[in-house]
Design a protein around this motif. Structure first.
Motif, PDB file in Angstrom:
ATOM      1  N   ARG A  66      12.020 -70.139  56.078  1.00 48.46           N
ATOM      2  CA  ARG A  66      11.745 -69.869  57.527  1.00 48.46           C
ATOM      3  C   ARG A  66      10.661 -69.158  57.092  1.00 48.46           C
ATOM      4  O   ARG A  66       9.613 -69.238  57.266  1.00 48.46           O
ATOM      5  CB  ARG A  66      12.230 -69.219  58.434  1.00 48.46           C
ATOM      6  CG  ARG A  66      12.519 -69.245  59.766  1.00 48.46           C
ATOM      7  CD  ARG A  66      13.568 -68.453  60.513  1.00 48.46           C
ATOM      8  NE  ARG A  66      13.378 -67.776  60.130  1.00 48.46           N
ATOM      9  CZ  ARG A  66      14.842 -66.590  60.656  1.00 48.46           C
ATOM     10  NH1 ARG A  66      15.768 -67.479  60.777  1.00 48.46           N
ATOM     11  NH2 ARG A  66      15.003 -65.303  60.878  1.00 48.46           N
ATOM     12  N   VAL A  67      10.392 -68.009  55.920  1.00 51.46           N
ATOM     13  CA  VAL A  67       9.540 -67.190  55.490  1.00 51.46           C
ATOM     14  C   VAL A  67       8.548 -67.852  54.994  1.00 51.46           C
ATOM     15  O   VAL A  67       7.536 -67.573  55.658  1.00 51.46           O
ATOM     16  CB  VAL A  67      10.335 -66.028  54.992  1.00 51.46           C
ATOM     17  CG1 VAL A  67       9.115 -64.774  54.549  1.00 51.46           C
ATOM     18  CG2 VAL A  67      10.993 -65.388  55.982  1.00 51.46           C
ATOM     19  N   GLU A  68       9.104 -68.488  54.492  1.00 52.70           N
ATOM     20  CA  GLU A  68       7.775 -69.376  53.583  1.00 52.70           C
ATOM     21  C   GLU A  68       7.401 -70.637  54.316  1.00 52.70           C
ATOM     22  O   GLU A  68       5.660 -70.395  53.856  1.00 52.70           O
ATOM     23  CB  GLU A  68       9.189 -70.805  52.432  1.00 52.70           C
ATOM     24  CG  GLU A  68       8.872 -69.750  51.069  1.00 52.70           C
ATOM     25  CD  GLU A  68       9.733 -70.568  49.861  1.00 52.70           C
ATOM     26  OE1 GLU A  68       9.645 -71.828  50.284  1.00 52.70           O
ATOM     27  OE2 GLU A  68       9.922 -70.190  49.081  1.00 52.70           O
ATOM     28  N   ILE A  69       8.030 -70.821  55.054  1.00 50.52           N
ATOM     29  CA  ILE A  69       7.186 -71.909  56.078  1.00 50.52           C
ATOM     30  C   ILE A  69       5.956 -71.348  57.055  1.00 50.52           C
ATOM     31  O   ILE A  69       4.447 -71.773  57.341  1.00 50.52           O
ATOM     32  CB  ILE A  69       8.048 -72.954  57.226  1.00 50.52           C
ATOM     33  CG1 ILE A  69       8.679 -73.839  56.273  1.00 50.52           C
ATOM     34  CG2 ILE A  69       7.323 -73.332  58.194  1.00 50.52           C
ATOM     35  CD1 ILE A  69       9.239 -74.803  57.256  1.00 50.52           C
ATOM     36  N   LYS A  70       6.659 -69.886  57.308  1.00 50.04           N
ATOM     37  CA  LYS A  70       5.468 -69.167  58.023  1.00 50.04           C
ATOM     38  C   LYS A  70       4.173 -68.895  57.773  1.00 50.04           C
ATOM     39  O   LYS A  70       3.178 -68.446  57.521  1.00 50.04           O
ATOM     40  CB  LYS A  70       6.638 -67.923  59.142  1.00 50.04           C
ATOM     41  CG  LYS A  70       5.340 -66.822  60.043  1.00 50.04           C
ATOM     42  CD  LYS A  70       5.485 -67.762  61.110  1.00 50.04           C
ATOM     43  CE  LYS A  70       4.275 -66.994  61.888  1.00 50.04           C
ATOM     44  NZ  LYS A  70       3.227 -67.861  63.313  1.00 50.04           N
ATOM     45  N   GLU A  71       4.742 -68.424  56.815  1.00 52.73           N
ATOM     46  CA  GLU A  71       3.454 -67.515  54.834  1.00 52.73           C
ATOM     47  C   GLU A  71       2.652 -68.983  55.418  1.00 52.73           C
ATOM     48  O   GLU A  71       1.456 -68.510  54.803  1.00 52.73           O
ATOM     49  CB  GLU A  71       4.207 -67.100  53.773  1.00 52.73           C
ATOM     50  CG  GLU A  71       4.841 -66.004  54.751  1.00 52.73           C
ATOM     51  CD  GLU A  71       5.813 -65.293  52.873  1.00 52.73           C
ATOM     52  OE1 GLU A  71       5.472 -64.075  53.373  1.00 52.73           O
ATOM     53  OE2 GLU A  71       5.464 -66.169  52.123  1.00 52.73           O
ATOM     54  N   LEU A  72       2.998 -70.437  54.899  1.00 52.88           N
ATOM     55  CA  LEU A  72       2.769 -71.278  54.512  1.00 52.88           C
ATOM     56  C   LEU A  72       1.436 -71.452  55.770  1.00 52.88           C
ATOM     57  O   LEU A  72       0.200 -72.028  55.463  1.00 52.88           O
ATOM     58  CB  LEU A  72       3.256 -72.553  54.567  1.00 52.88           C
ATOM     59  CG  LEU A  72       3.459 -72.577  52.079  1.00 52.88           C
ATOM     60  CD1 LEU A  72       4.579 -74.657  52.308  1.00 52.88           C
ATOM     61  CD2 LEU A  72       2.012 -73.310  52.141  1.00 52.88           C
ATOM     62  N   GLN A  73       2.258 -71.600  56.361  1.00 59.27           N
ATOM     63  CA  GLN A  73       1.323 -72.476  57.917  1.00 59.27           C
ATOM     64  C   GLN A  73       0.574 -71.414  58.749  1.00 59.27           C
ATOM     65  O   GLN A  73      -0.843 -71.649  58.693  1.00 59.27           O
ATOM     66  CB  GLN A  73       2.468 -72.321  59.200  1.00 59.27           C
ATOM     67  CG  GLN A  73       1.734 -73.730  60.238  1.00 59.27           C
ATOM     68  CD  GLN A  73       1.105 -72.075  61.661  1.00 59.27           C
ATOM     69  OE1 GLN A  73       1.119 -71.001  61.472  1.00 59.27           O
ATOM     70  NE2 GLN A  73       0.030 -72.334  62.214  1.00 59.27           N
ATOM     71  N   ARG A  74       0.628 -69.544  57.962  1.00 59.08           N
ATOM     72  CA  ARG A  74      -0.446 -69.103  58.468  1.00 59.08           C
ATOM     73  C   ARG A  74      -2.389 -69.305  57.584  1.00 59.08           C
ATOM     74  O   ARG A  74      -2.857 -69.681  57.737  1.00 59.08           O
ATOM     75  CB  ARG A  74       0.262 -67.423  58.095  1.00 59.08           C
ATOM     76  CG  ARG A  74       1.030 -67.065  59.529  1.00 59.08           C
ATOM     77  CD  ARG A  74      -0.011 -66.022  60.270  1.00 59.08           C
ATOM     78  NE  ARG A  74       1.126 -65.646  61.124  1.00 59.08           N
ATOM     79  CZ  ARG A  74       1.679 -65.113  61.432  1.00 59.08           C
ATOM     80  NH1 ARG A  74       2.498 -64.229  60.458  1.00 59.08           N
ATOM     81  NH2 ARG A  74       2.079 -64.137  62.552  1.00 59.08           N
ATOM     82  N   LYS A  75      -1.684 -69.722  55.990  1.00 61.95           N
ATOM     83  CA  LYS A  75      -2.439 -69.758  54.856  1.00 61.95           C
ATOM     84  C   LYS A  75      -3.054 -70.765  55.025  1.00 61.95           C
ATOM     85  O   LYS A  75      -4.666 -70.820  55.121  1.00 61.95           O
ATOM     86  CB  LYS A  75      -1.480 -70.059  53.189  1.00 61.95           C
ATOM     87  CG  LYS A  75      -2.092 -70.033  52.227  1.00 61.95           C
ATOM     88  CD  LYS A  75      -2.087 -69.310  50.725  1.00 61.95           C
ATOM     89  CE  LYS A  75      -1.045 -71.043  50.559  1.00 61.95           C
ATOM     90  NZ  LYS A  75      -0.430 -70.600  48.951  1.00 61.95           N
ATOM     91  N   LEU A  76      -2.738 -71.743  55.552  1.00 64.19           N
ATOM     92  CA  LEU A  76      -3.515 -73.152  55.833  1.00 64.19           C
ATOM     93  C   LEU A  76      -3.280 -73.231  57.036  1.00 64.19           C
ATOM     94  O   LEU A  76      -4.657 -74.070  57.198  1.00 64.19           O
ATOM     95  CB  LEU A  76      -2.167 -74.154  55.916  1.00 64.19           C
ATOM     96  CG  LEU A  76      -1.128 -74.566  54.822  1.00 64.19           C
ATOM     97  CD1 LEU A  76       0.022 -75.624  55.257  1.00 64.19           C
ATOM     98  CD2 LEU A  76      -2.090 -75.202  53.968  1.00 64.19           C
ATOM     99  N   LYS A  77      -3.494 -72.471  57.899  1.00 63.72           N
ATOM    100  CA  LYS A  77      -4.074 -72.396  59.339  1.00 63.72           C
ATOM    101  C   LYS A  77      -3.921 -73.598  59.871  1.00 63.72           C
ATOM    102  O   LYS A  77      -5.058 -74.114  60.942  1.00 63.72           O
ATOM    103  CB  LYS A  77      -5.295 -72.152  59.891  1.00 63.72           C
ATOM    104  CG  LYS A  77      -5.951 -70.708  59.030  1.00 63.72           C
ATOM    105  CD  LYS A  77      -6.786 -69.798  59.123  1.00 63.72           C
ATOM    106  CE  LYS A  77      -7.107 -68.401  58.612  1.00 63.72           C
ATOM    107  NZ  LYS A  77      -7.141 -68.054  57.424  1.00 63.72           N
ATOM    108  N   ILE A  78      -3.124 -74.443  60.007  1.00 57.36           N
ATOM    109  CA  ILE A  78      -3.315 -76.094  60.143  1.00 57.36           C
ATOM    110  C   ILE A  78      -1.850 -75.620  61.917  1.00 57.36           C
ATOM    111  O   ILE A  78      -1.231 -75.000  62.178  1.00 57.36           O
ATOM    112  CB  ILE A  78      -2.086 -77.100  59.248  1.00 57.36           C
ATOM    113  CG1 ILE A  78      -1.968 -78.482  59.728  1.00 57.36           C
ATOM    114  CG2 ILE A  78      -0.763 -76.328  59.024  1.00 57.36           C
ATOM    115  CD1 ILE A  78      -1.653 -78.883  58.471  1.00 57.36           C
ATOM    116  N   THR A  79      -2.635 -76.623  62.639  1.00 54.24           N
ATOM    117  CA  THR A  79      -2.417 -76.313  63.874  1.00 54.24           C
ATOM    118  C   THR A  79      -1.150 -76.914  64.182  1.00 54.24           C
ATOM    119  O   THR A  79      -0.803 -77.928  63.541  1.00 54.24           O
ATOM    120  CB  THR A  79      -2.415 -77.049  65.143  1.00 54.24           C
ATOM    121  OG1 THR A  79      -4.736 -76.557  65.112  1.00 54.24           O
ATOM    122  CG2 THR A  79      -2.356 -76.495  66.813  1.00 54.24           C
TER     123      THR A  79
END
Ligand code: ADP
Length: 357
Positions: free
Chosen positions: A171-184
């Motif tokens: 969950r933490v990884e997904i959140k970090e990745l999504q933030r990094k990628l800034k993907i909607t």
């Protein structure tokens, strides 16, 4: 930016989506949260192009996508079972979507490297899915979304196959990745903790209807109705019957002293209501300022290490308070509880937050 407007879907006589409206801003992650059968996956499937809506529109960056075939929508979907091809290596799995899009080999290689690097899986490129942990497989699934340069990522219960500890980690990884990628991103989940931690905003669904959309804290602190209040938070919010009559309020038949009445209680018209009070707003104290204190007996005490849950009954109904782990109590012991009514939410008999009226 994703705009879902007036979306409706029926299966024969069963209307499973009713005039759904959701806007997901650029780079934002919105969690669709609701009980099983509430219509979450149906929304996701319509957006992805797997099924057709009966009415309404779905637009990405202002352009309707409903007439486009699924593969032309530039949307990346990550399912709960990862949907990686078992006979392909990590590299081949990520490359697959690019082949489908007829991207030339050289560019394919560059994009695969890039995507695997972003999710920190480059060193596993030649492995097969069964040689990876659940979390790693999930990262490969996200790499596929990254590689096709999707405008929108849809996550369908992506963590439900993982055990509790790994779930938190991924969950933490997904959140970090999504933030990094800034993907909607839109994520579907029935797990309120997952929605609270992952979603920049949460849309709560029940029976095909959006109940409320807002930030996790807005929904937690200012639920628009009893369903939203009850769906978020563990242990669940307590619901007390209250009545206002002749200018006085009572909670479960016990008169509230004027000095303890909350602003909303003072203002609301006479009648019957429900007071929602979260377990953390019921503490053990005889002297809490402005709190409504009553004596009850502890019926069950659960020490969770960092906090203690104490269950008690009023008029035969069970309630819960969340107190400091330092408090030691035995079941059956008498205790004075202080209800911080000012933090309470008052609902009318139809279950609507009366502040929203
Ligand atoms: P959720 O994802 O919130 O669990 P779904 O969107 O999967 O809910 O389902 C919403 C409702 O639509 C449910 O009542 C389900 O039984 C119904 N439904 C989903 N797919 C079909 C189908 N192919 N045919 C008939 N009913 C369906």
């Amino acid at each position: 930016m994703l705009e879902i407007t007036n979306l409706s879907k029926s299966y024969k006589t069963n209307q499973v989506l009713k005039n759904t409206n959701i806007v997901v801003n650029d780079g934002e992650m919105v969690a669709l949260l609701g009980p099983s059968g509430s219509g979450k996956t149906t929304i996701l499937r319509i957006v992805a192009g797997f099924i057709e809506a009966n009415d309404g529109d779905v637009r990405i960056d202002g352009e309707s996508i409903l007439d486009l075939e699924a593969y032309k929508r530039n949307i990346g979907v990550v399912f709960q079972n990862y949907a990686l091809f078992p006979h392909m290596t990590v590299r081949q799995n990520v490359e697959f979507g690019l082949k489908m899009k007829k991207i030339p080999p050289q560019e394919r290689a560059v994009r695969v490297e890039e995507a695997l690097k972003v999710v920190d899986m480059l060193t596993y490129a030649e492995r097969y899915p069964n040689q990876l942990s659940g979390g790693q497989q999930q990262r490969v699934a996200i790499a596929r979304v990254v590689a096709i340069r999707a405008k929108l990522m849809l996550l369908d219960e992506p963590l439900s196959n993982l055990d509790a500890k790994l779930r938190r980690q991924v969950r933490v990884e997904i959140k970090e990745l999504q933030r990094k990628l800034k993907i909607t991103t839109v994520i579907v989940t029935h797990d309120q903790e997952e929605a609270m931690t992952l979603g920049d905003r949460i849309a709560i669904l029940n029976d095909g209807c959006i109940q409320q959309i807002g930030t996790p804290m807005e929904l937690y602190e200012k639920p628009s109705n009893q369903f939203v209040a009850g769906f978020l938070g563990t242990p669940s919010i307590n619901f007390f019957e209250i009545e206002k009559k002749n200018g006085r309020c009572s909670i479960e038949g016990i008169t509230v002293p004027d000095s303890c009445m909350s602003d909303i209680m003072k203002k609301m018209p006479e009648g019957e209501y429900v007071l929602g009070l979260r377990p953390e707003h019921i503490q053990l104290s005889e002297h809490a300022d402005g709190a409504f204190c009553i004596k009850v007996n502890a019926s069950l005490v659960e020490n969770l290490g960092s906090e203690t849950l104490i269950y008690f009954q009023i008029s035969g109904k069970k309630y819960c308070s969340k107190v400091s782990h330092t408090i030691r109590l035995e079941p059956g012991e008498e205790m004075m509880i202080a209800m911080d009514i000012n933090h309470g939410v008052v609902f009318d008999k139809a279950g609507k937050n009366i502040r929203a009226l």
